[in-house]
Design a protein around this motif. Sequence first.
Motif, PDB file in Angstrom:
ATOM      1  N   LEU A 187       0.812  -1.215   0.000  1.00  0.00           N
ATOM      2  CA  LEU A 187       0.000   0.000   0.000  1.00  0.00           C
ATOM      3  C   LEU A 187       0.849   1.270   0.000  1.00  0.00           C
ATOM      4  N   ARG A 188       2.167   1.126  -0.062  1.00  0.00           N
ATOM      5  CA  ARG A 188       3.023   2.313  -0.069  1.00  0.00           C
ATOM      6  C   ARG A 188       2.686   3.254  -1.219  1.00  0.00           C
ATOM      7  N   PRO A 189       2.442   2.746  -2.459  1.00  0.00           N
ATOM      8  CA  PRO A 189       2.054   3.689  -3.522  1.00  0.00           C
ATOM      9  C   PRO A 189       0.791   4.470  -3.197  1.00  0.00           C
ATOM     10  N   ILE A 190      -0.160   3.848  -2.476  1.00  0.00           N
ATOM     11  CA  ILE A 190      -1.385   4.569  -2.127  1.00  0.00           C
ATOM     12  C   ILE A 190      -1.093   5.656  -1.106  1.00  0.00           C
ATOM     13  N   ARG A 191      -0.214   5.351  -0.126  1.00  0.00           N
ATOM     14  CA  ARG A 191       0.155   6.400   0.833  1.00  0.00           C
ATOM     15  C   ARG A 191       0.878   7.548   0.137  1.00  0.00           C
ATOM     16  N   LEU A 192       1.768   7.190  -0.790  1.00  0.00           N
ATOM     17  CA  LEU A 192       2.454   8.237  -1.550  1.00  0.00           C
ATOM     18  C   LEU A 192       1.458   9.033  -2.379  1.00  0.00           C
ATOM     19  N   LEU A 193       0.461   8.331  -2.939  1.00  0.00           N
ATOM     20  CA  LEU A 193      -0.571   9.017  -3.703  1.00  0.00           C
ATOM     21  C   LEU A 193      -1.337   9.989  -2.816  1.00  0.00           C
ATOM     22  N   ARG A 194      -1.676   9.554  -1.604  1.00  0.00           N
ATOM     23  CA  ARG A 194      -2.387  10.430  -0.677  1.00  0.00           C
ATOM     24  C   ARG A 194      -1.549  11.654  -0.320  1.00  0.00           C
ATOM     25  N   ASP A 195      -0.284  11.401   0.026  1.00  0.00           N
ATOM     26  CA  ASP A 195       0.574  12.527   0.417  1.00  0.00           C
ATOM     27  C   ASP A 195       0.820  13.473  -0.752  1.00  0.00           C
ATOM     28  N   THR A 196       0.955  12.901  -1.957  1.00  0.00           N
ATOM     29  CA  THR A 196       1.198  13.741  -3.136  1.00  0.00           C
ATOM     30  C   THR A 196      -0.005  14.602  -3.443  1.00  0.00           C
ATOM     31  N   ARG A 225       6.619  -3.349 -10.146  1.00  0.00           N
ATOM     32  CA  ARG A 225       5.861  -3.625 -11.369  1.00  0.00           C
ATOM     33  C   ARG A 225       4.486  -4.213 -11.083  1.00  0.00           C
ATOM     34  N   ASP A 226       3.986  -4.091  -9.836  1.00  0.00           N
ATOM     35  CA  ASP A 226       2.694  -4.682  -9.517  1.00  0.00           C
ATOM     36  C   ASP A 226       1.561  -3.735  -9.889  1.00  0.00           C
ATOM     37  N   ASP A 227       0.326  -4.141  -9.543  1.00  0.00           N
ATOM     38  CA  ASP A 227      -0.850  -3.371  -9.937  1.00  0.00           C
ATOM     39  C   ASP A 227      -0.867  -1.992  -9.295  1.00  0.00           C
ATOM     40  N   LEU A 228      -0.494  -1.915  -8.000  1.00  0.00           N
ATOM     41  CA  LEU A 228      -0.508  -0.621  -7.333  1.00  0.00           C
ATOM     42  C   LEU A 228       0.559   0.307  -7.903  1.00  0.00           C
ATOM     43  N   SER A 229       1.712  -0.265  -8.287  1.00  0.00           N
ATOM     44  CA  SER A 229       2.734   0.557  -8.932  1.00  0.00           C
ATOM     45  C   SER A 229       2.235   1.071 -10.272  1.00  0.00           C
ATOM     46  N   ASN A 230       1.520   0.209 -10.994  1.00  0.00           N
ATOM     47  CA  ASN A 230       0.930   0.664 -12.260  1.00  0.00           C
ATOM     48  C   ASN A 230      -0.106   1.752 -12.018  1.00  0.00           C
ATOM     49  N   LEU A 231      -0.862   1.621 -10.895  1.00  0.00           N
ATOM     50  CA  LEU A 231      -1.822   2.678 -10.555  1.00  0.00           C
ATOM     51  C   LEU A 231      -1.094   3.993 -10.301  1.00  0.00           C
ATOM     52  N   ALA A 232       0.037   3.938  -9.586  1.00  0.00           N
ATOM     53  CA  ALA A 232       0.801   5.155  -9.326  1.00  0.00           C
ATOM     54  C   ALA A 232       1.310   5.761 -10.631  1.00  0.00           C
ATOM     55  N   ARG A 233       1.764   4.908 -11.544  1.00  0.00           N
ATOM     56  CA  ARG A 233       2.220   5.430 -12.844  1.00  0.00           C
ATOM     57  C   ARG A 233       1.058   6.077 -13.596  1.00  0.00           C
ATOM     58  N   THR A 234      -0.115   5.443 -13.519  1.00  0.00           N
ATOM     59  CA  THR A 234      -1.282   6.013 -14.196  1.00  0.00           C
ATOM     60  C   THR A 234      -1.640   7.375 -13.608  1.00  0.00           C
ATOM     61  N   VAL A 235      -1.574   7.481 -12.274  1.00  0.00           N
ATOM     62  CA  VAL A 235      -1.869   8.762 -11.630  1.00  0.00           C
ATOM     63  C   VAL A 235      -0.831   9.801 -12.029  1.00  0.00           C
ATOM     64  N   ASN A 236       0.441   9.407 -12.101  1.00  0.00           N
ATOM     65  CA  ASN A 236       1.470  10.344 -12.549  1.00  0.00           C
ATOM     66  C   ASN A 236       1.190  10.829 -13.972  1.00  0.00           C
ATOM     67  N   ALA A 237       0.778   9.887 -14.839  1.00  0.00           N
ATOM     68  CA  ALA A 237       0.435  10.287 -16.208  1.00  0.00           C
ATOM     69  C   ALA A 237      -0.768  11.237 -16.211  1.00  0.00           C
ATOM     70  N   MET A 238      -1.743  10.950 -15.325  1.00  0.00           N
ATOM     71  CA  MET A 238      -2.902  11.844 -15.235  1.00  0.00           C
ATOM     72  C   MET A 238      -2.475  13.233 -14.761  1.00  0.00           C
ATOM     73  N   LEU A 239      -1.562  13.276 -13.782  1.00  0.00           N
ATOM     74  CA  LEU A 239      -1.076  14.570 -13.304  1.00  0.00           C
ATOM     75  C   LEU A 239      -0.321  15.309 -14.411  1.00  0.00           C
ATOM     76  N   ASP A 240       0.418  14.557 -15.232  1.00  0.00           N
ATOM     77  CA  ASP A 240       1.090  15.196 -16.370  1.00  0.00           C
ATOM     78  C   ASP A 240       0.072  15.835 -17.303  1.00  0.00           C
ATOM     79  N   ARG A 241      -1.002  15.068 -17.588  1.00  0.00           N
ATOM     80  CA  ARG A 241      -2.028  15.610 -18.493  1.00  0.00           C
ATOM     81  C   ARG A 241      -2.718  16.812 -17.857  1.00  0.00           C
TER      82      ARG A 241
END
Length: 513
Positions: A229-238, A256-272
């Motif tokens: 759940l570390r990517p989710i905590r990082l997502l919350r803090d970010t 390379r797991d699903d939550l890491s892919n979710l974090a990458r997707t959120v980063n891409a969304m933030l880029d957009r």
Amino acid sequence: MPRPARAGGRADVPGVTTGAIPLHRRPLAHLTVRARLLTAVVLLAALAVMITGGTAFVLQARATDARMDNSLARAVAALRSVQAKGDPSTGLPFDSVKSVLYAGVLNRVPGKNEGVFALLNGRPVYWAAPETRAVHLEQDPDLVAALAALPPDAPAVARTVATPVTQYRLIAVPVLLDGDPVSGLFVVAFDRAAERAGLRATFVMYSAAGLAALALIAGVAWFVVGRMLRPIRLLRDTTRRITESDLSERIEVTGRDDLSNLARTVNAMLDRLERAFGSQRELLDDVGHELRTPLTIVRGHLELLDPDDPDDVRATQALALDELDRMQRLVDDLVTLATADRPDFVRYVPTDVGRLTDDVHDKARGLGDRRWVVAARADVTVQLDAQRITQAWLQLLANAHRYSSPGSTVRLGSEVAGDRLLLWVRDEGLGVPPEETARIFERFHRGQADRTSHGAGLGLPIVAAIVHAHHGRVFVEHPPANVGPGVVFVLDLPAVDLVAGEPRPVPHLVENR
């Protein structure tokens, strides 16, 4: 007045709530995701330990009972064998029930947690030495009373008898002889509670080991779930650090797991989002600038207008109308760009590309004094939005007219290359500086040659939006120096549902681009 109940329903009752449970009242709703997952893992593991242990205990208990019943059956068989062989001291058949019972008791060597004795007319008798008997059955009056109450013809089957002393698993064999009025009862019994004591001790140790395993599982799960759940905590803090004016925060991603892919997707969304907000701010700034200039011009001329001078009124009117027309064109272009992402922006229909090329050429000739040449024509039919493509193609031709000198040649053409449809325009004008090539399709960007023009810098972005809506691209080519000056703009489109037609002669000069 109270609200009436709906038909088929019930009236609202004060203090009674219906429907879904509010989130803050749901069980575990106040726990974190980590705590919920940990609780679920521990509960499932505990359930597995309980089911496994309970099943094993039941099976072992049944096996213990089966072992005792087997031993009791052998005791009955041994008694029958002794009775059939006769009195060992005389070699003759037994003449009394007491002698049968005596021989049977002496022949039976009790095992651990086992006892043996006999009853004559309901009263216990025994002959084995005290040290050979692990269980003294005759000392339990409740057991003796229960056995004495059995009828003389009771079947010799294994049964369970519970007394205040303990619980027995026993078999009682009636013994009767012709000529002897005495009734006997041969009894072999196990202390069932003592037999199961070892089993219970084993499962107490199993329970202790299970609790230790659950504690270990909880510790490992807490660590593993925390890492997951570390990517989710990082997502919350970010997301907490992101503000309206600062969208530069990104989530650190490892794995390379699903939550890491979710974090990458959120980063891409933030880029957009950052690009979108940046484009929006730039759009608002540019629109404000573009609209402010004509408004300032109109306001200034109106303030200086001499209402008594007809010529001044007519000149100011013409200027105001011209500036309003420019603002109208700007608004129309912005509307076009704003709708470019809608699914209905383009409407595909089968389009004859050769006829479309000729139609665009005919319309281009009205743009001004240039030598308009169809250099190539693709006689094919493809799926595209002819009106939008015409709009984009004419915009390129208008640019070619604007940046070329009178009397120069402007070529246009259509070609098929594999599964791509290429529509192009080549002029002999000033060309595009290499440093400007990457930016000419940006909104409100105007090159050095545009500084004194009335354009708002939306023509080429509209071309790019139309081409992208067709899942294509637009790019610039620079002809070799020996070919001559100018530049080539190419619309690269997918040739959807390509159907070749009958070739027709090009009515104008055909030249290579």
